[in-house]
Design a protein around this motif. Structure first.
Motif, short mmCIF file in Angstrom:
data_model
loop_
_atom_site.label_atom_id
_atom_site.label_comp_id
_atom_site.label_asym_id
_atom_site.label_seq_id
_atom_site.Cartn_x
_atom_site.Cartn_y
_atom_site.Cartn_z
N TYR A 1 0.89 -1.22 -0.05
CA TYR A 1 0.04 -0.01 -0.01
C TYR A 1 0.97 1.47 0.05
CZ TYR A 1 -3.87 -2.99 1.27
OH TYR A 1 -4.83 -3.99 1.24
N ILE A 2 0.39 2.23 -0.46
CA ILE A 2 1.35 3.66 -0.51
C ILE A 2 1.23 3.99 0.73
CG2 ILE A 2 0.85 4.18 -3.03
CD1 ILE A 2 -1.44 6.05 -2.08
N THR A 3 2.18 5.07 1.10
CA THR A 3 2.16 5.50 2.45
C THR A 3 1.84 7.02 2.41
OG1 THR A 3 4.61 6.21 2.14
CG2 THR A 3 4.23 4.09 2.94
N LEU A 4 1.31 7.55 3.45
CA LEU A 4 0.90 8.71 3.41
C LEU A 4 2.03 9.92 3.09
CD1 LEU A 4 -1.75 10.24 4.11
CD2 LEU A 4 -1.33 10.34 6.50
N GLU A 5 2.96 9.48 3.79
CA GLU A 5 4.08 10.42 3.58
C GLU A 5 4.58 10.40 2.29
OE1 GLU A 5 3.94 8.77 7.47
OE2 GLU A 5 4.27 7.69 5.68
N ASP A 6 4.73 9.41 1.51
CA ASP A 6 4.98 9.57 0.08
C ASP A 6 3.93 10.30 -0.71
OD1 ASP A 6 7.58 8.26 0.19
OD2 ASP A 6 6.52 6.30 -0.28
N VAL A 7 2.64 10.05 -0.29
CA VAL A 7 1.62 10.84 -0.93
C VAL A 7 1.99 12.45 -0.80
CG1 VAL A 7 -0.90 11.15 -1.01
CG2 VAL A 7 0.07 9.04 -1.11
N ALA A 8 1.99 12.85 0.48
CA ALA A 8 1.91 14.22 0.65
C ALA A 8 3.43 14.86 -0.23
CB ALA A 8 2.30 14.46 2.30
N GLN A 9 4.34 14.07 -0.57
CA GLN A 9 5.63 14.69 -0.96
C GLN A 9 5.27 14.72 -2.36
OE1 GLN A 9 8.62 16.28 -0.36
NE2 GLN A 9 8.44 16.55 -2.30
N ASN A 10 4.50 13.58 -2.75
CA ASN A 10 4.36 13.61 -4.26
C ASN A 10 3.30 14.56 -4.86
OD1 ASN A 10 6.25 11.30 -4.74
ND2 ASN A 10 4.42 9.77 -4.57
N LEU A 11 2.17 14.80 -3.81
CA LEU A 11 1.28 15.78 -4.47
C LEU A 11 1.91 17.30 -4.41
CD1 LEU A 11 -1.87 14.74 -1.90
CD2 LEU A 11 -1.53 14.37 -4.58
N ARG A 12 2.86 17.61 -3.44
CA ARG A 12 3.49 18.83 -3.60
C ARG A 12 4.05 19.00 -5.07
NH1 ARG A 12 4.27 18.06 2.01
NH2 ARG A 12 6.21 16.83 1.48
N ASP A 13 4.88 17.81 -5.46
CA ASP A 13 5.71 17.71 -7.03
C ASP A 13 4.72 18.05 -8.05
OD1 ASP A 13 8.10 17.98 -5.56
OD2 ASP A 13 8.38 15.77 -5.80
N LEU A 14 3.37 17.25 -7.71
CA LEU A 14 2.51 17.01 -8.91
C LEU A 14 2.01 18.46 -9.03
CD1 LEU A 14 0.75 13.59 -8.05
CD2 LEU A 14 1.80 14.12 -9.91
N LYS A 15 1.73 19.14 -8.01
CA LYS A 15 1.24 20.60 -7.99
C LYS A 15 2.39 21.51 -8.85
CE LYS A 15 -2.35 23.10 -6.70
NZ LYS A 15 -3.75 22.81 -7.06
N ARG A 16 3.39 21.34 -8.33
CA ARG A 16 4.46 22.16 -9.22
C ARG A 16 4.71 21.74 -10.73
NH1 ARG A 16 10.38 21.21 -6.78
NH2 ARG A 16 10.48 22.72 -8.23
N LEU A 17 4.31 20.65 -11.08
CA LEU A 17 4.39 20.23 -12.54
C LEU A 17 2.94 20.58 -13.33
CD1 LEU A 17 5.81 16.41 -12.02
CD2 LEU A 17 6.89 18.37 -13.38
N GLY A 18 2.11 21.00 -12.57
CA GLY A 18 0.83 21.49 -13.23
C GLY A 18 -0.25 20.47 -13.27
N VAL A 19 -0.23 19.44 -12.72
CA VAL A 19 -1.29 18.53 -12.76
C VAL A 19 -2.57 18.89 -11.66
CG1 VAL A 19 -1.88 16.25 -11.75
CG2 VAL A 19 0.27 16.34 -12.65
N GLN A 20 -3.75 18.84 -12.45
CA GLN A 20 -5.00 19.30 -11.85
C GLN A 20 -5.86 18.33 -11.46
OE1 GLN A 20 -6.00 21.43 -15.62
NE2 GLN A 20 -6.24 23.26 -14.30
N VAL A 21 -5.69 16.91 -11.92
CA VAL A 21 -6.70 15.95 -11.42
C VAL A 21 -5.95 14.88 -10.94
CG1 VAL A 21 -8.36 14.29 -12.13
CG2 VAL A 21 -8.40 16.40 -13.36
N ILE A 22 -6.30 14.26 -9.71
CA ILE A 22 -5.86 13.15 -9.20
C ILE A 22 -6.69 12.11 -9.22
CG2 ILE A 22 -4.46 12.14 -7.00
CD1 ILE A 22 -3.10 14.58 -8.26
N ASP A 23 -6.41 11.12 -9.68
CA ASP A 23 -7.43 9.60 -9.65
C ASP A 23 -6.67 8.58 -8.89
OD1 ASP A 23 -9.21 7.73 -9.98
OD2 ASP A 23 -8.19 7.00 -11.97
N PHE A 24 -7.22 8.40 -7.51
CA PHE A 24 -6.99 7.36 -6.54
C PHE A 24 -7.54 6.19 -6.95
CE2 PHE A 24 -6.06 11.23 -4.03
CZ PHE A 24 -4.65 11.12 -3.89
#
Length: 325
Positions: free
Chosen positions: A34-57
């Protein structure tokens, strides 16, 4: 002509595990963490910087993850449009925790007939879908019904629409089945059946991306002149916290993210794979909806204009256009 250079979507696989065994999917067969909450938090910050608008979990079954509500809440609070598709078996139990955190909540339902739906899903989940609709509406949520369309259940559309969609004021999403790897979905829809599907998609409270229909009529993606822009429009993150390229279903390479998704996605190695999107041998004839939808939206083409009216219709019905402004 390219309309957008930045990626728009992240398909975030929270786990490959699933409590169903759908005949048209092989993801549930894979071992998975299972993914970890810590990795998700960091990746979401990077996804925001990359311009991603939609997250499909996604998954597997995303509701198997015990922290899925926290991940959705985090993404929603950061301004992402959040989406989640579930077989609904766990939704009644988790509904209160998920309230207000999912912009596009989809319950999978492929037939108005309980036995037919449960047979295709490999488990008894029809009753959970019906209960989930009731629970969601009581909470003020606006779920959709995601109907995966095969030749063998095409005749069920009318009954689902009349008995489930209209009385409950839901949106019916038509999802034409697609093949990949060794997964078979039976005979493909004929041109006549695709036209029937297209007409059905014009009804109120129904969403069908017309680009999907046109792509099938055209024989799918062509490697000589690809429509697919999977790797440059969509980031795929695995439960192992790896970036998979050029897409999940045909993924040929994976890269450990190691806390630095932003630089990894812009690296020369990844850029080289992006240039192969839609051009690999396995890409010939591909019609995988989850990568074609963002591909249609980011480049002017026949498929862009085919997809536009239905996309505007769905975002209007759901009100998600407000979060894109």
């Amino acid at each position: 002509m390219r309309l957008r250079s930045k990626p728009v979507l992240c398909n975030y696989y929270v786990t490959y595990r699933c409590n169903a065994k759908c005949s048209f999917c092989d993801i549930w067969e894979r071992p998975s963490p299972y993914i970890t909450l810590e990795d998700v938090a960091q990746n979401l910050r990077d996804l925001k910087r990359l311009g991603v608008q939609v997250i499909d979990f996604t998954g597997g079954e995303p509701l198997l993850h015990r922290q899925i509500d926290q991940m959705l809440g985090m993404a929603h609070d950061m301004g992402f449009i959040t989406t989640l598709t579930t077989n609904a078996m766990l939704y009644p139990k988790l509904a209160q925790r998920l309230k207000g955190k999912v912009d596009m909540l989809h319950f999978s339902l492929d037939s108005a007939d309980k036995e037919e739906h449960d047979r295709g899903r490999g488990v008894a989940c029809y009753d959970f879908v019906m209960e989930s609709i009731k629970v969601a509406r009581e909470l003020g949520e606006r779920p959709d019904i995601l109907f995966t369309v095969f030749r063998h259940n095409l005749h069920q559309l009318e009954e689902v629409y009349q008995k489930i969609i209209l009385p409950n004021k839901l949106v019916l999403i038509l999802n034409p089945a697609f093949e990949y790897n060794q997964v078979e979905t039976g005979e493909q829809l004929t041109p006549e059946e695709l036209r029937y599907l297209s007409d059905f998609g014009k009804r109120r409270q129904v969403y069908l991306n017309e680009g999907f229909v046109q792509l099938r009529l055209d024989g799918g993606n062509k490697t000589a002149k690809p429509v697919c822009r999977a790797a440059s429009t969509t980031l795929v993150i695995s439960p192992e916290n790896e970036l998979i390229l050029p897409c999940y279903h045909l993924g040929t390479q994976s890269f450990p993210i190691s806390g630095n998704l932003y630089d990894l996605y812009l690296s020369q190695e990844v850029e080289a794979l992006k240039r192969q999107e839609g051009r690999l041998p396995a890409c010939e004839g591909c019609t995988i909806n989850c990568y074609m939808q963002p591909s249609f939206a980011t480049e002017l083409s026949t498929y862009f204009w085919k997809a536009l009216p239905s996309t505007l219709k769905y975002n209007y019905l759901k009100g998600t256009w407000k979060r894109l402004i």
